[in-house]
Design an enzyme around this catalytic site. Structure first.
Site, mmCIF file in Angstrom:
data_model
loop_
_atom_site.group_PDB
_atom_site.id
_atom_site.type_symbol
_atom_site.label_atom_id
_atom_site.label_comp_id
_atom_site.label_asym_id
_atom_site.label_seq_id
_atom_site.Cartn_x
_atom_site.Cartn_y
_atom_site.Cartn_z
ATOM 1 N N ASN A 17 81.266 -13.556 -19.284
ATOM 2 C CA ASN A 17 80.369 -13.326 -18.139
ATOM 3 C C ASN A 17 79.083 -14.133 -18.287
ATOM 4 O O ASN A 17 78.550 -14.650 -17.311
ATOM 5 C CB ASN A 17 80.045 -11.832 -18.007
ATOM 6 C CG ASN A 17 81.132 -11.096 -17.235
ATOM 7 O OD1 ASN A 17 81.274 -11.284 -16.047
ATOM 8 N ND2 ASN A 17 81.906 -10.303 -17.931
ATOM 9 N N LEU A 94 72.863 1.124 -25.832
ATOM 10 C CA LEU A 94 72.011 1.675 -24.780
ATOM 11 C C LEU A 94 70.696 0.889 -24.782
ATOM 12 O O LEU A 94 70.209 0.500 -25.854
ATOM 13 C CB LEU A 94 71.738 3.154 -25.108
ATOM 14 C CG LEU A 94 71.424 4.095 -23.945
ATOM 15 C CD1 LEU A 94 72.489 4.005 -22.875
ATOM 16 C CD2 LEU A 94 71.296 5.539 -24.442
ATOM 17 N N HIS A 111 80.141 -3.545 -14.929
ATOM 18 C CA HIS A 111 81.112 -2.626 -15.520
ATOM 19 C C HIS A 111 82.477 -2.907 -14.889
ATOM 20 O O HIS A 111 82.561 -3.046 -13.654
ATOM 21 C CB HIS A 111 80.683 -1.169 -15.272
ATOM 22 C CG HIS A 111 81.604 -0.174 -15.914
ATOM 23 N ND1 HIS A 111 81.572 0.098 -17.270
ATOM 24 C CD2 HIS A 111 82.605 0.581 -15.387
ATOM 25 C CE1 HIS A 111 82.525 0.994 -17.546
ATOM 26 N NE2 HIS A 111 83.160 1.301 -16.425
HETATM 27 C C1 GRF Z 1 83.364 -7.277 -19.394
HETATM 28 O O1 GRF Z 1 84.603 -6.718 -19.023
HETATM 29 C C2 GRF Z 1 82.262 -6.447 -18.813
HETATM 30 O O2 GRF Z 1 82.593 -5.856 -17.572
HETATM 31 C C3 GRF Z 1 82.110 -5.370 -19.838
HETATM 32 O O3 GRF Z 1 82.300 -6.009 -21.084
HETATM 33 C C4 GRF Z 1 83.131 -7.145 -20.891
HETATM 34 C C5 GRF Z 1 82.395 -8.326 -21.435
HETATM 35 O O4 GRF Z 1 83.260 -9.408 -21.484
HETATM 36 N N1 GRF Z 1 80.809 -4.756 -19.727
HETATM 37 P P1 GRF Z 1 82.613 -10.842 -21.878
HETATM 38 O O5 GRF Z 1 81.972 -10.698 -23.248
HETATM 39 O O6 GRF Z 1 81.599 -11.171 -20.820
HETATM 40 O O7 GRF Z 1 83.786 -11.789 -21.871
#
Ligand code: GRF
Length: 222
Positions: A17, A94, A111
């Site tokens: 991400n 957190l 999420h």
């Molecule tokens: C993603 O699925 C996000 O929704 C969740 O943790 C994962 C992170 O994946 N909070 P990445 O490290 O961004 O590949």
């Protein structure tokens, strides 16, 4: 030209991400946005290698269970980068209250489910998709929300549905959800950076009217 909006990321994992944000905001047509740094919650997180390759500053949270120490480190690092928007992208801790307060309305989390379903403490990664498959749900999705002091509870900025298909496994659902995350997160950050969505003083998410009235939302190529 005005200074670009400075975006910082908090992550713990592989950082796909984070990579989606870097790819989206390092294009020549987005001079007004810049990913200025990523704070990893642990040594060796894959996101650190992505940051190195992208030439983005990084920092590693000192291993500490003391909230004040964590808060001080986060506040100091984010201030050092003059961060204006903070994005939790797979951040497994957190966020201490002083950090949430300092960035109220400017800190987002993504999420991999349609909150409030399949969220809260302990619901992360494959556990989320396992719970979705076991529940028999036909639709899951992605949520981007403003962060408050609890896990996955803050006001929702946007969501996008993802179908659960016959024969799906947690892995196949997770892959389909992750592909949507990589599009929804940059779009949500762009909406916040451009001011067409904001969190008002009483915690309600306000979208600007012209965005809904305009054809842009349905026709845009982002
Ligand atoms: C993603 O699925 C996000 O929704 C969740 O943790 C994962 C992170 O994946 N909070 P990445 O490290 O961004 O590949």
């Amino acid at each position: 030209m005005a200074e670009p909006v400075r975006i910082a990321v908090l992550a713990s994992g592989g950082g796909s991400n984070f990579q989606a944000l870097v790819d989206r905001f390092s294009r020549r047509d987005t001079p007004g946005r810049r990913v200025v740094g990523v704070i990893a919650s642990r040594e060796g997180a894959g996101v650190l290698e992505r940051a190195r390759r992208a030439g983005v500053a990084s920092a590693i949270l000192p291993a500490s269970t003391d909230d004040d120490r964590t808060a001080t480190f986060l506040l100091r690092t984010l201030a050092g980068w003059r961060s204006e928007i903070v994005v939790l992208a797979g951040y497994m801790k957190l966020v201490p209250e002083p950090v949430v307060r300092a960035h109220w309305g400017r800190i987002l989390n993504i999420h991999p489910a349609l909150l409030p379903s399949f969220g809260g403490q302990g619901m992360y990664g494959a556990r989320v998709h396992r719970a979705v498959v076991d529940s028999g749900a036909r639709v899951t999705g992605v949520t981007v929300h403003f962060v408050d002091e609890a896990y996955d509870r803050g006001p929702i900025l946007c969501q996008w549905p993802v179908p659960v298909l016959a024969g799906d496994t947690p892995a196949s659902v997770g892959a389909r959800v992750l592909a949507v995350e990589h599009r929804l997160l940059p779009a949500a950050v762009e909406a916040l950076a451009s001011g067409i969505v904001r969190l008002d003083a009483d915690g309600r998410v306000r979208w600007s009217r012209e965005w809904f009235d305009s054809e842009r939302f349905f026709n845009r190529e982002d």
